[in-house]
Design an enzyme around this catalytic site. Structure first.
Site, mmCIF file in Angstrom:
data_model
loop_
_atom_site.group_PDB
_atom_site.id
_atom_site.type_symbol
_atom_site.label_atom_id
_atom_site.label_comp_id
_atom_site.label_asym_id
_atom_site.label_seq_id
_atom_site.Cartn_x
_atom_site.Cartn_y
_atom_site.Cartn_z
ATOM 1 N NE ARG A 234 -4.245 -1.453 0.014
ATOM 2 C CZ ARG A 234 -4.341 -2.504 -0.784
ATOM 3 N NH1 ARG A 234 -3.324 -2.807 -1.582
ATOM 4 N NH2 ARG A 234 -5.436 -3.248 -0.812
ATOM 5 C CG ASP A 258 2.441 -2.582 -8.360
ATOM 6 O OD1 ASP A 258 2.487 -2.277 -9.566
ATOM 7 O OD2 ASP A 258 1.500 -3.220 -7.847
ATOM 8 C CD GLU A 263 -2.687 3.125 -5.717
ATOM 9 O OE1 GLU A 263 -3.524 2.279 -6.041
ATOM 10 O OE2 GLU A 263 -1.533 2.835 -5.362
ATOM 11 C CG HIS A 295 -2.372 -1.131 -7.364
ATOM 12 N ND1 HIS A 295 -2.711 -0.331 -6.294
ATOM 13 C CD2 HIS A 295 -2.570 -2.399 -6.935
ATOM 14 C CE1 HIS A 295 -3.099 -1.084 -5.279
ATOM 15 N NE2 HIS A 295 -3.022 -2.345 -5.645
ATOM 16 C CD GLN A 296 2.592 -4.130 -14.212
ATOM 17 O OE1 GLN A 296 2.779 -3.045 -14.754
ATOM 18 N NE2 GLN A 296 2.914 -5.275 -14.795
#
Length: 332
Positions: A234, A258, A263, A295-296
């Site tokens: 996170r 990530d 975001e 965020h993949q």
């Protein structure tokens, strides 16, 4: 039962529509994220299916409750974006997906480590321009390095198993120690010791009040100069201005993220034809030793299928007055 989805992308529809054939829900999709701006659009839905950047605060939940929503299904493991006390107050049942191919996230963390270390992203661009020089591409052997794992839940465990195969010294910190990881050679130590000894630090803990800005100015001073930090958990675990300062002073040798604290307005969107209004992410991406992905880490076929299967199963069981098969899936 009608289920209204928010932050729904084409790949969400593909997997949920396919697996819904066994359940028979009426599925309605919105691509926009859930928040005060859209909540009044919900009509005749008994359930809401939300994702990581949807806002489920007390105000949104109140409106949903007034509209007859009984169930909130989070198609993710984290629930820091949801007011659990408000959900209890309004009599809502809340479920999540506590585990969905933890190997997917762990493998992405490894991919970020290897990319940052061996600079394969830079090498790829170079050779496409017929530049085969090696200057500036030197990395280090991961074998024999000390890797610190902050959080040894399902994903942290998967990451530990992967890094064990590289011949690393593995340190971990968690409120609960895992005997299987100890047998693998993982040594549990206080966070301060982990920060001081690790060459690579990978974050796999949830975002709680106790973990918010876990990586900050003070904790950075405890780390080895040149440390590599990886965050696939996170964004709020990292104090971004402190990390930028750490990159400038070379306290941080490389950073792979990530996730990003701000975001919500960026990730899961194609912004290639716009000018970003977020100066912080622009600054981060300007550093040659920073790797950002959107965020993949969770994004594999296996993970998406498990997310859809678990979510639909939990909602079906809740509708029938039963608890989800996995007790950890039920939050309220």
């Amino acid at each position: 039962m009608r289920v209204t989805f928010f932050s729904a992308k084409p790949y969400d529809r593909e997997f949920f529509d396919r697996l819904n054939a066994d359940v028979g829900f009426e599925l309605m999709y919105y691509e926009t994220h859930l928040g005060p701006h859209i909540v009044n659009a919900v009509e005749n839905s008994a359930a809401i299916c939300a994702f990581v950047n949807d806002k489920l605060d007390a105000g949104v939940l109140r409106v949903l409750a007034e509209k007859g929503v009984k169930y909130i299904a989070l198609r993710c493991a984290g629930f820091n974006n949801l007011d659990l006390e408000a959900a209890k107050q309004y009599g809502m049942r809340v479920c999540r997906v506590p585990a969905y191919s933890p190997e997917a996230v762990a493998e992405h963390a490894l991919a970020m480590i290897l990319t940052l270390n061996r600079k394969t992203h830079k090498a790829y661009n170079r050779v496409r321009e017929q530049n085969f020089a090696l200057n500036g591409l030197m990395g280090f052997n991961i074998h024999g390095k000390t890797v610190g794992i902050v959080g040894t839940g399902n994903i942290g465990q998967a990451f530990a198993r992967i890094m064990s195969g590289f011949g690393c010294t593995l340190l971990a910190t968690d409120i609960r120690e895992n005997d299987e990881l100890k047998a693998l050679g993982v040594r549990y130590v206080p966070l301060q010791h982990l920060l001081a000894q690790s060459d690579v630090i990978s974050l796999h803990c949830p975002l709680l009040e106790s973990t918010k800005h876990l990586i900050n100015e003070a904790s950075l001073q405890q780390m080895k100069p040149g440390v590599m930090i990886i965050n696939t958990s996170r964004g709020g675990l990292i104090d971004t201005p402190a990390v930028i300062a750490g990159l400038r002073t070379k306290r941080i040798g490389s950073l792979g993220i990530d996730v990003y604290e701000q975001e919500e307005k960026l990730f899961f969107r194609d912004l290639s034809h716009t000018i970003l209004n977020d100066d912080t992410i622009q600054l981060l991406m300007s550093f040659p030793n920073v790797l950002v992905t959107g965020h993949q880490a969770f994004f594999t076929e296996e993970a998406l299928e498990q997310i859809a299967r678990t979510t639909l199963s939990s909602l079906s069981r809740l509708e029938q007055g039963q608890a989800p098969e996995n007790p950890a899936a039920l939050l309220v």
